[in-house]
Design a protein around this motif. Sequence first.
Motif, PDB file in Angstrom:
ATOM      1  N   GLN A   1      78.670  57.459  76.230  1.00 33.02           N
ATOM      2  CA  GLN A   1      79.079  56.938  77.540  1.00 33.02           C
ATOM      3  C   GLN A   1      78.356  55.610  77.787  1.00 33.02           C
ATOM      4  O   GLN A   1      77.115  55.557  77.785  1.00 33.02           O
ATOM      5  CB  GLN A   1      78.702  57.971  78.621  1.00 33.02           C
ATOM      6  N   VAL A   2      79.146  54.544  77.990  1.00 33.18           N
ATOM      7  CA  VAL A   2      78.536  53.237  78.260  1.00 33.18           C
ATOM      8  C   VAL A   2      78.356  53.110  79.773  1.00 33.18           C
ATOM      9  O   VAL A   2      79.327  52.982  80.515  1.00 33.18           O
ATOM     10  CB  VAL A   2      79.417  52.092  77.726  1.00 33.18           C
ATOM     11  N   SER A   3      77.109  53.196  80.211  1.00 34.90           N
ATOM     12  CA  SER A   3      76.860  53.109  81.653  1.00 34.90           C
ATOM     13  C   SER A   3      76.054  51.854  81.983  1.00 34.90           C
ATOM     14  O   SER A   3      75.935  50.951  81.154  1.00 34.90           O
ATOM     15  CB  SER A   3      76.194  54.381  82.164  1.00 34.90           C
ATOM     16  N   THR A   4      75.528  51.834  83.173  1.00 34.42           N
ATOM     17  CA  THR A   4      74.965  50.593  83.700  1.00 34.42           C
ATOM     18  C   THR A   4      73.609  50.832  84.365  1.00 34.42           C
ATOM     19  O   THR A   4      73.359  51.932  84.890  1.00 34.42           O
ATOM     20  CB  THR A   4      75.944  49.995  84.728  1.00 34.42           C
ATOM     21  N   ASP A   5      72.787  49.788  84.402  1.00 29.12           N
ATOM     22  CA  ASP A   5      71.505  49.899  85.115  1.00 29.12           C
ATOM     23  C   ASP A   5      71.705  49.965  86.634  1.00 29.12           C
ATOM     24  O   ASP A   5      70.786  50.330  87.365  1.00 29.12           O
ATOM     25  CB  ASP A   5      70.564  48.746  84.724  1.00 29.12           C
ATOM     26  N   GLU A   6      72.917  49.612  87.115  1.00 23.39           N
ATOM     27  CA  GLU A   6      73.140  49.602  88.567  1.00 23.39           C
ATOM     28  C   GLU A   6      73.036  50.994  89.187  1.00 23.39           C
ATOM     29  O   GLU A   6      72.866  51.108  90.400  1.00 23.39           O
ATOM     30  CB  GLU A   6      74.536  49.044  88.895  1.00 23.39           C
ATOM     31  N   VAL A   7      73.160  52.050  88.359  1.00 26.83           N
ATOM     32  CA  VAL A   7      73.068  53.410  88.907  1.00 26.83           C
ATOM     33  C   VAL A   7      71.678  53.682  89.475  1.00 26.83           C
ATOM     34  O   VAL A   7      71.492  54.578  90.283  1.00 26.83           O
ATOM     35  CB  VAL A   7      73.406  54.490  87.850  1.00 26.83           C
TER      36      VAL A   7
ATOM     37  N   ASP B   1      78.389  59.519  84.946  1.00 22.31           N
ATOM     38  CA  ASP B   1      77.225  59.858  84.112  1.00 22.31           C
ATOM     39  C   ASP B   1      76.807  61.316  84.329  1.00 22.31           C
ATOM     40  O   ASP B   1      76.394  62.005  83.395  1.00 22.31           O
ATOM     41  CB  ASP B   1      76.023  58.968  84.447  1.00 22.31           C
ATOM     42  N   HIS B   2      76.910  61.785  85.569  1.00 18.57           N
ATOM     43  CA  HIS B   2      76.513  63.173  85.849  1.00 18.57           C
ATOM     44  C   HIS B   2      77.438  64.158  85.131  1.00 18.57           C
ATOM     45  O   HIS B   2      76.980  65.194  84.636  1.00 18.57           O
ATOM     46  CB  HIS B   2      76.522  63.433  87.355  1.00 18.57           C
ATOM     47  N   PHE B   3      78.735  63.840  85.060  1.00 16.84           N
ATOM     48  CA  PHE B   3      79.648  64.726  84.330  1.00 16.84           C
ATOM     49  C   PHE B   3      79.339  64.718  82.832  1.00 16.84           C
ATOM     50  O   PHE B   3      79.461  65.740  82.158  1.00 16.84           O
ATOM     51  CB  PHE B   3      81.113  64.353  84.595  1.00 16.84           C
ATOM     52  N   VAL B   4      78.922  63.558  82.322  1.00 18.01           N
ATOM     53  CA  VAL B   4      78.551  63.477  80.906  1.00 18.01           C
ATOM     54  C   VAL B   4      77.313  64.347  80.660  1.00 18.01           C
ATOM     55  O   VAL B   4      77.254  65.144  79.719  1.00 18.01           O
ATOM     56  CB  VAL B   4      78.292  62.004  80.492  1.00 18.01           C
TER      57      VAL B   4
END
Length: 351
Positions: free
Chosen positions: A129-135, A166-169
Motif C-alpha cells: 500500500q503506497v501511503s503518505t506522511d500526511e496521515v 491504511d487502517h483496512f490494510v
Amino acid sequence: MILVTGGAGFIGSNFTLDWLAAGGEPVVNLDLLTYSGNLGNLEALRGDARHRFVRGDIGDRASVAKLLAEHRPRAVVNFAAETHVDRSIHGPDAFVKTNVLGTFELLEAVRAHWTALPSGEREAFRFLQVSTDEVYGTLAPDAPGFAETTPYAPNSPYSASKAASDHFVRAAFHTFGLPTLTTNCSNNYGPRQFPEKLIPLMIANALAGKPLPVYGDGMQVRDWLYVSDHCSAIRAVLARGRPGEVYNIGGNAEMPNLDVVRTICAVLARERPGRDYAALVTHVKDRPGHDRRYAIDPTKVRREIRWEPSETFTSGIAKTVRWYLDNAAWLDSVQTREYQSWISLQYEPAH
Ligand code: NAD
Ligand code: DAU
C-alpha cells in the motif's frame, strides 16, 4: 508478474518504467484514467510485451478478481488514489469512494485470491500500500520527524481518506494474515507530475509568465523526495520488507515552500533566461487546515531495508525542470479544459 494500480499517474508510471528498466517481472497496470491518469505517461512501453494496460476501477471487485485469476501476480502495488489535497477540500466524495471504498474492494478481491493460492505462493505474495506522511498530521518547527510509531492525526479529507485505507490494510494483515507492506512517503517531485501540485504548477506558470501562487506566508515545510528515489524505495521494501510492517520514506530535504519556488525560479533563470521569474511570486489565500510541516524520520527504512535517497533537492529539481522544458508537448497535453476549470475554481478570487 506484478499488478500495479494507478500506474498511469505520476508515481505509478515512474515506478512501472523504473521497475521494467531494472529488470523486474512483467507488469499489468490497472488504472481508471481519471483526470490525473494519462496513457501518455506509459508511451515508452507501447508494444512492449512486458507491459499490459487495463482500464478499470480498483473498486470493481469482480473485475479485479478476474485480473488476479488471469495473471496470478506475485505482488500488488497500490498507487491508485485521489491525491490532491485542494481538490479534497472542494469535493471530498471522490476521495472516500476511491481511497476508502476502492482500497477496501481491492483488498477484498486480493484476499480472496490469496486465500486460494497454494502455500508457497501464499507465503511469497505481497500487497504493498503506497501511503503518505500526511496521515500523521502536522509537526511543530523543532519536533522530530514522523516515525512509524507516530499516531495518525489526519487533517484534510485527503489524508483522512488515506488514513482510513491504511487502517483496512493493517486490519487485513492482523485479522486475515494477508502479507501487507505499507510505505508512508513524503512529497514526491519529478517527471510526469500533474501540474496541480506545487512544483509542476510553478514550472508551468513560470514558463507561461503567470503568477506563482504561494499559499499564506509560504513558510510551510515539506520533505521533498525525488520520484525515482521513491520508486527504488518501494522496490527495496517489496524485496526486503517484513509483512505487516510500515516503512516511512523521505528525501532528507526539508524546505519551506517559498525556498522551493525561489529555487525553481533560479533554475529557470539559468536554463531559460529572459524573464524575471521570481517577480511572478504572488501570495494568495492560505489553504484551509494547511499542515505547517512534514518531515520523515528515516531510521527504520535505512536500518532494516538499507535504503537511502540518492538525489539531493538541488540535483532533483535541476533534473525536474529540465524534464518539463524538454517535454513541453506533455505539459500542453495535460492542460485540458478540465484542468483550466480546476485552475479557475482554485485560484480565481471569486470562488
Ligand atoms: P496521481 O494523481 O498522479 O495518480 C493517481 C492515479 O490513480 C491516476 O493514474 C488515476 O487515474 C488512478 N486512479 C484514480 N482512481 C482510481 C481508481 N478508482 N481505480 C484505478 N485507478 C485510479 O497520484 P500520484 O502522485 O502518482 O500518487 C500515487 C500514490 O502515491 C497515491 O496513493 C498517493 O496517495 C501516494 N502519495 C503521493 C505523494 C506525492 O507527493 N505525489 C506522496 C505520498 C504518497
Ligand atoms: O506529503 C505527501 C503528500 O504530498 C501526498 O500525499 C499528496 O498526494 C501530495 O499532493 C502532496 O500533498 P501537499 O499538499 O503537500 O502537496 P501540494 O503540491 O499540493 O502542496 C505542497 C505545498 O505547497 C503545500 O504546503 C501547499 C503549497 N502550495 C500548493 C499549491 C498547489 C502552494 O503554496 N501553492 C499552490 O498553488
